[in-house]
Design an enzyme around this catalytic site. Structure first.
Site, PDB file in Angstrom:
ATOM      1  N   HIS A 142      18.485  -4.332   2.292  1.00  0.00           N
ATOM      2  CA  HIS A 142      17.512  -3.254   2.089  1.00  0.00           C
ATOM      3  C   HIS A 142      16.580  -3.159   3.294  1.00  0.00           C
ATOM      4  O   HIS A 142      16.520  -4.068   4.124  1.00  0.00           O
ATOM      5  CB  HIS A 142      16.665  -3.506   0.835  1.00  0.00           C
ATOM      6  CG  HIS A 142      17.394  -3.223  -0.446  1.00  0.00           C
ATOM      7  ND1 HIS A 142      18.215  -4.134  -1.040  1.00  0.00           N
ATOM      8  CD2 HIS A 142      17.432  -2.107  -1.223  1.00  0.00           C
ATOM      9  CE1 HIS A 142      18.730  -3.618  -2.148  1.00  0.00           C
ATOM     10  NE2 HIS A 142      18.283  -2.386  -2.289  1.00  0.00           N
ATOM     11  N   LYS A 146      10.820  -3.669   1.582  1.00  0.00           N
ATOM     12  CA  LYS A 146      11.104  -4.039   0.182  1.00  0.00           C
ATOM     13  C   LYS A 146      10.390  -5.344  -0.165  1.00  0.00           C
ATOM     14  O   LYS A 146      10.452  -6.319   0.575  1.00  0.00           O
ATOM     15  CB  LYS A 146      12.613  -4.168  -0.038  1.00  0.00           C
ATOM     16  CG  LYS A 146      12.951  -4.450  -1.501  1.00  0.00           C
ATOM     17  CD  LYS A 146      14.410  -4.179  -1.814  1.00  0.00           C
ATOM     18  CE  LYS A 146      14.760  -4.541  -3.248  1.00  0.00           C
ATOM     19  NZ  LYS A 146      14.011  -3.737  -4.235  1.00  0.00           N
TER      20      LYS A 146
HETATM   21  P1  NAD Z   1       6.603   2.320  -2.341  1.00  0.00           P
HETATM   22  O1  NAD Z   1       5.806   1.136  -1.890  1.00  0.00           O
HETATM   23  O2  NAD Z   1       6.998   3.337  -1.334  1.00  0.00           O
HETATM   24  O3  NAD Z   1       5.781   3.084  -3.506  1.00  0.00           O
HETATM   25  C1  NAD Z   1       5.231   2.407  -4.580  1.00  0.00           C
HETATM   26  C2  NAD Z   1       4.045   3.218  -5.094  1.00  0.00           C
HETATM   27  O4  NAD Z   1       3.606   2.580  -6.298  1.00  0.00           O
HETATM   28  C3  NAD Z   1       2.827   3.238  -4.175  1.00  0.00           C
HETATM   29  O5  NAD Z   1       2.814   4.376  -3.331  1.00  0.00           O
HETATM   30  C4  NAD Z   1       1.642   3.268  -5.143  1.00  0.00           C
HETATM   31  O6  NAD Z   1       1.209   4.593  -5.390  1.00  0.00           O
HETATM   32  C5  NAD Z   1       2.206   2.729  -6.446  1.00  0.00           C
HETATM   33  N1  NAD Z   1       1.635   1.439  -6.810  1.00  0.00           N
HETATM   34  C6  NAD Z   1       1.710   0.263  -6.128  1.00  0.00           C
HETATM   35  N2  NAD Z   1       1.071  -0.703  -6.800  1.00  0.00           N
HETATM   36  C7  NAD Z   1       0.595  -0.137  -7.939  1.00  0.00           C
HETATM   37  C8  NAD Z   1      -0.141  -0.622  -9.048  1.00  0.00           C
HETATM   38  N3  NAD Z   1      -0.516  -1.914  -9.135  1.00  0.00           N
HETATM   39  N4  NAD Z   1      -0.460   0.258 -10.043  1.00  0.00           N
HETATM   40  C9  NAD Z   1      -0.082   1.557  -9.984  1.00  0.00           C
HETATM   41  N5  NAD Z   1       0.626   2.073  -8.953  1.00  0.00           N
HETATM   42  C10 NAD Z   1       0.956   1.226  -7.940  1.00  0.00           C
HETATM   43  O7  NAD Z   1       7.883   1.703  -3.086  1.00  0.00           O
HETATM   44  P2  NAD Z   1       9.276   2.417  -3.457  1.00  0.00           P
HETATM   45  O8  NAD Z   1      10.261   2.183  -2.364  1.00  0.00           O
HETATM   46  O9  NAD Z   1       9.031   3.796  -3.924  1.00  0.00           O
HETATM   47  O10 NAD Z   1       9.762   1.477  -4.664  1.00  0.00           O
HETATM   48  C11 NAD Z   1       8.954   1.321  -5.813  1.00  0.00           C
HETATM   49  C12 NAD Z   1       9.678   0.417  -6.814  1.00  0.00           C
HETATM   50  O11 NAD Z   1      10.894   1.050  -7.236  1.00  0.00           O
HETATM   51  C13 NAD Z   1      10.102  -0.945  -6.269  1.00  0.00           C
HETATM   52  O12 NAD Z   1       9.980  -1.911  -7.293  1.00  0.00           O
HETATM   53  C14 NAD Z   1      11.577  -0.743  -5.906  1.00  0.00           C
HETATM   54  O13 NAD Z   1      12.327  -1.939  -5.910  1.00  0.00           O
HETATM   55  C15 NAD Z   1      11.989   0.170  -7.023  1.00  0.00           C
HETATM   56  N6  NAD Z   1      13.180   1.006  -6.763  1.00  0.00           N
HETATM   57  C16 NAD Z   1      14.021   1.182  -7.798  1.00  0.00           C
HETATM   58  C17 NAD Z   1      15.105   2.024  -7.660  1.00  0.00           C
HETATM   59  C18 NAD Z   1      16.002   2.271  -8.851  1.00  0.00           C
HETATM   60  O14 NAD Z   1      16.985   3.032  -8.760  1.00  0.00           O
HETATM   61  N7  NAD Z   1      15.682   1.690 -10.015  1.00  0.00           N
HETATM   62  C19 NAD Z   1      15.364   2.650  -6.436  1.00  0.00           C
HETATM   63  C20 NAD Z   1      14.481   2.451  -5.384  1.00  0.00           C
HETATM   64  C21 NAD Z   1      13.381   1.620  -5.564  1.00  0.00           C
END
Ligand code: NAD
Length: 252
Positions: A142, A146
């Site tokens: 990744h 991440k």
């Molecule tokens: P990112 O860091 O770009 O965005 C995360 C967002 O979450 C931040 O912008 C913020 O607004 C919010 N956030 C962070 N801490 C918080 C808190 N304590 N309370 C409320 N909001 C909060 O991350 P991303 O790449 O968008 O990934 C987010 C999550 O999704 C990760 O856990 C990642 O592993 C997961 N993910 C899952 C899938 C899937 O298909 N299930 C795909 C991609 C990413």
């Protein structure tokens, strides 16, 4: 159907926000952290409670520490929850399970149809290939931002393989296996650049190898799956569901 997005300023939140308007659902708005900028033209709510009060389903790609509050808010307002955040600890997972007693929850470490199929294929291969000759190993890569490792998808693949082989007490090994000679399922996590997500399941025997690989090229594949799951929750009974349920994929 009104969709709310937690983490609307994040990589996944932005991708979901861009795709909701073409999905037939309505984008109610989202929440973000202080100091973050929302995508243009999107309503921002001051709290998770005010967001869930204004939507029918919450799509959540945030951080494990947000899970307890989001679980409580969805359960209190009968709002369905599509949860993609990975890296939950056992207490956070219990909060998800409790919320699923009250509302429909679709939880997936990976919302892509390809990985949902990969889970079924890996389980089928694990059942067919003898564990004493064909060792199962997983490699994932990744982007450098991440937070969790191994990825939730790699853990889901390892659990699916262990369950298919009736080896649910099989440990999952991380990268450091110095001196180990066990039969654990190894997971190697690579981090670098802007790789969206790559997973390979390797079944290695002395005389042959089988490798099943999935590569995601664009986050839209996860966002589309999450929106599909959100629409699927409409009129659904409370419960904890997976993308296998949403896509109706039967294990081969
Ligand atoms: P990112 O860091 O770009 O965005 C995360 C967002 O979450 C931040 O912008 C913020 O607004 C919010 N956030 C962070 N801490 C918080 C808190 N304590 N309370 C409320 N909001 C909060 O991350 P991303 O790449 O968008 O990934 C987010 C999550 O999704 C990760 O856990 C990642 O592993 C997961 N993910 C899952 C899938 C899937 O298909 N299930 C795909 C991609 C990413």
């Amino acid at each position: 159907m009104r969709i709310g997005i937690a983490g609307i300023a994040g990589r996944m939140g932005r991708s979901v926000a861009a795709l909701v308007p073409g999905s037939g659902a309505t984008l109610a708005g989202g929440i973000l952290l202080a100091g973050e900028r929302p995508p243009d033209g999107i309503a921002v709510y001051g709290s998770i409670e005010s967001l869930v009060a204004a939507c029918d389903v919450l799509i959540d790609f945030t951080h494990p520490s947000a899970v307890p509050d989001h679980a409580a808010a969805c359960a209190a307002t009968s709002t369905a929850w599509v949860l993609g955040t990975t890296g939950l600890d056992p207490a956070e997972q219990r909060d998800v399970n409790h919320a699923a007693d009250r509302v429909p929850v679709v939880q997936a470490a990976n919302f892509s149809p390809g990985v949902t199929l990969l889970l079924a294929l890996a389980a089928a291969a694990a059942r067919i290939l003898p564990p004493d000759t064909h060792d199962a190993e997983i490699v994932e890569m990744h982007h450098r931002q991440k937070l969790d490792a191994p990825s939730g998808t790699a853990l889901a693949l390892a659990r699916a393989i262990a369950a298919a082989r009736d080896q649910t007490d099989t440990p999952f090994a991380d990268a450091n296996r110095t001196g180990q000679r066990g039969r654990e399922i190894g997971i190697a996590s690579l981090r670098g650049g802007q790789v969206i997500g790559e997973h390979s399941v390797i079944f290695a025997a002395a005389e042959e190898q089988i490798i099943l690989t999935h590569r995601a090229f664009d986050r839209r594949i996860f966002a589309q799956g999450a929106i599909r799951a959100a629409i699927w929750t409409q009129n659904r009974a409370p419960g904890l569901y997976s993308m296998t349920d949403v896509l109706g994929i039967a294990t081969p």
